[in-house]
Enzyme design. Structure first.
Site: not given
Lengths: 428, 428
Positions: B15, B131, B192, B207
């Site tokens: 990312v 976000e 993960e 989340k």
């Protein structure tokens, strides 16, 4: 706490009344979320005495929307009258010229005058927002302008006219003819005063052109949208499509290509099990594709008091929070004129026609397709009792231009009765 | 043109590298859209020498994320290291204390420390946006916080862990056991470091708790999320569900009730033809229901370099445009402590168990359900070769509490082998 944000609302139909209700009934919530009180100071509509289900006596009344828009005590002019020109445009221009921010649900005005209004807003440092103009309650303008701003947008698609979707759904589920479904929608008050705005694809085309401007950084080019209405779709087409696992939807597609901007709003066949195919009644769906994010799909109510008022309030609350940005997500002066490209992306097509009952008729049709370089995926001729035989053809991928030339060639042979119906198949 | 917005990026996994690529490759687009140049000034990661597919020599290197976060030339600290505590939290706190804005993708940190971080940000007038922490590329935080801000949110649901969805999809399409599908996902690098974060529903629960805080104006209450992982779902459950027209998804639901906040993340049966049922592989879907807007559904990639970087850039570009707001959409001090309510909204349940091959066993199970006030919609006992018979029951609507008491009563009779599996049926 800062000073209140003061709204002047022009147009008190269901959406206008809905906005007033939210401001009255959710005052504490709105203030908690924006840090600022939001109030209505003045309203304006054609008929002062009508009961709109919400008390209006707390607000100043203006008969003239321009007077409302330019009142000293109005910070944000909320334009909910509609119409591409006339009072809506005059009042919006007056508000912007007076340096006031404007929130509007008026897709027609923006589709026709978006560039001029965006320039006008920026000249005075005013903000012009229009979330409610596209896809009702779906916050798609925000997603495209802000959330996905880091993407080069490659394609935007959508089913964005609930009335057309209602008519097509009723033809399918109720076995109604187009005319019967149209009359039913009319009786329910779903149609615009000029029904062609809905069934001609114009309203949905307005919305598509606004999304394209944001997506590709181009000036709104509604006149370049290839428009086909749903009036040519027959109950036979609905049934044939269903037989093949498709549904017919009024689908908008815009795409930036090497040759220019493609924008098309037309009835299409989409797979019945796809998200678009499952969209019934007044629900809207918008699909956005970006180079980073891939495909984002958003679905929700495309019209109605609550959803549209929700979108208006989203814009109003952004202004209360002090969010200020350009109308189409970048400075109006930086929007490039769109180079319209007639849509040339190949697709399979559905083709229905009536063939004269003459020897060799089918051969002539097949030859016309072959000579245009179009190969046939499947073809059916149905039993018939009159002089013309219904023929259904599904082609392999081809361009609309090739198909149109094949259709012209078929018709020149004199074996085709009436106007063939050609619908693009979108396997999305 | 104002001064550039200067980013310091900590964490250069896929990312982080993706964000650097966008800033480098789309500089003109970003400036056109925000009116401001966006640059990277400094980066930080554990391994300096690793090739990340993007040149980093233009940027200052910091070994210490706290040092990066507090550099004088950094305007926005972009935290992409992950981990609820440790360096990510220390650096985020340091950045906020220095009055710098922070953009993070770190759901674990926010789920555990969201309230404290939001207060910290506001104490210094800094902005903290996240976000990318929820549902990857889907701009759902923006939709909930801004676009739908005029609504009282009544329910938020979502499939928000792509790894779980991949495992469940592979069990279904590939006929794999849970363990085989888990190992396949592991081999593909989808899990993960601590797989329980994924398959235990923890990541998805993080989340959900963040969405609930925004939706209901409550302090993040991750500890109150009722969590059930997917490890108990067997290939038999997948097949039985399919037989009945359902698919099994790890579905999160949060709802504000008169008794308090319900938050649940658990494998559920959803109709196979519903939008949630059709969600395959790593795709995420979030459903938001508001009193004005009705139901909004958003679908997109839940992870991956491009989608997550797209979400990070959306936040960064908001900051470049000067958008400033509270972390959870309202001032941290105005967020109310959540009163957790164990989910009591009735639903039909799917119940699978192994019954001892004894006379009267099935009657005892049926009696236990009846005494708990639970009526049976359908029941099947399957042929078997060993000592225990597989039994499948679908109940009519009941509460989880009633079901749990019935299960306890059944087990007390000694006719049930092993642990019954109970899955809620969500007809959404």
């Amino acid at each position: 706490m800062t000073t209140p944000l003061r709204l002047g609302i022009a147009g008190l139909g269901t959406v206008g009344a809905g906005v007033v209700k939210i401001v009255r009934q959710k005052a504490a919530l709105l203030t908690e979320r924006t840090g600022r009180e939001i109030t209505v100071v003045a309203v304006c509509a054609r008929h002062r005495e009508r009961d709109r289900g919400v008390p209006l006596t707390d607000y100043a009344w203006e008969d003239d929307p321009v007077a409302l828009a330019t009142r000293d005590d109005v910070d944000v002019f909320v334009e909910l009258m509609g119409g591409s020109d006339g009072p809506a445009k005059a009042a919006t221009e007056a508000a912007l010229d007076a340096g006031k921010d404007v929130v509007t649900a008026n897709k027609a005005m923006l589709a026709h005058h978006g560039q001029a209004l965006a320039e006008r807003a920026e000249a005075r440092g005013a903000v012009l927002r229009f979330e409610a103009a596209v896809a009702g309650g779906i916050p798609v303008i925000k997603a495209l302008t802000e959330g996905l701003a880091g993407n080069e947008i490659t394609r935007v698609m959508g089913v964005m006219n609930g009335t057309c979707n209602y008519i097509l759904t009723r033809m399918e589920t109720g076995g109604l003819t187009y005319r019967e479904a149209f009359d039913e929608a009319d009786g329910l008050g779903y149609l615009e005063a000029d029904p062609e705005l809905d069934v001609g694809g114009i309203d949905a085309g307005h919305k598509l052109s606004l999304l394209a401007a944001i997506a590709y950084g181009t000036q709104v080019a509604f006149d370049a949208v290839e428009l086909e209405g749903i009036g040519k779709v027959s109950i036979d087409d609905i049934r044939q499509a269903a037989d093949m696992g498709y549904k017919i939807k009024l689908l908008g597609v815009s795409r930036m290509t090497g040759r220019g901007l493609e924008q098309r709003m037309a009835p299409c066949l989409v797979p019945a099990t796809s998200p678009l195919g499952q969209l019934d009644g007044g629900t809207n769906m918008v699909v956005i594709e970006g180079d980073q994010v891939g495909q984002i799909v958003m679905r929700g109510a495309g019209a109605g008091e609550g959803p549209t008022a929700s979108a208006v309030m989203g814009d109003v609350m952004d202004l209360a929070r002090g969010f200020r940005m350009s109308t189409f997500g970048q400075a109006a002066a930086s929007l490039r004129p769109a180079t319209p490209a007639r849509s040339a992306t190949p697709a399979p097509y559905y083709l229905r026609m009536a063939l004269m009952d003459k020897p060799g008729a089918l051969a002539k049709v097949a030859t016309a397709l072959g000579e245009a370089g179009i190969s046939i995926n499947r073809m059916r001729q149905y039993a018939h009792t009159d002089d013309a035989a219904p023929v259904l053809i599904v082609t392999h991928r081809t361009t609309r231009a090739a198909l149109d030339s094949a259709i012209a060639a078929m018709r020149a042979t004199g074996v085709v009765a009436g106007e063939p119906v050609a619908l693009r198949i979108e396997n999305v």
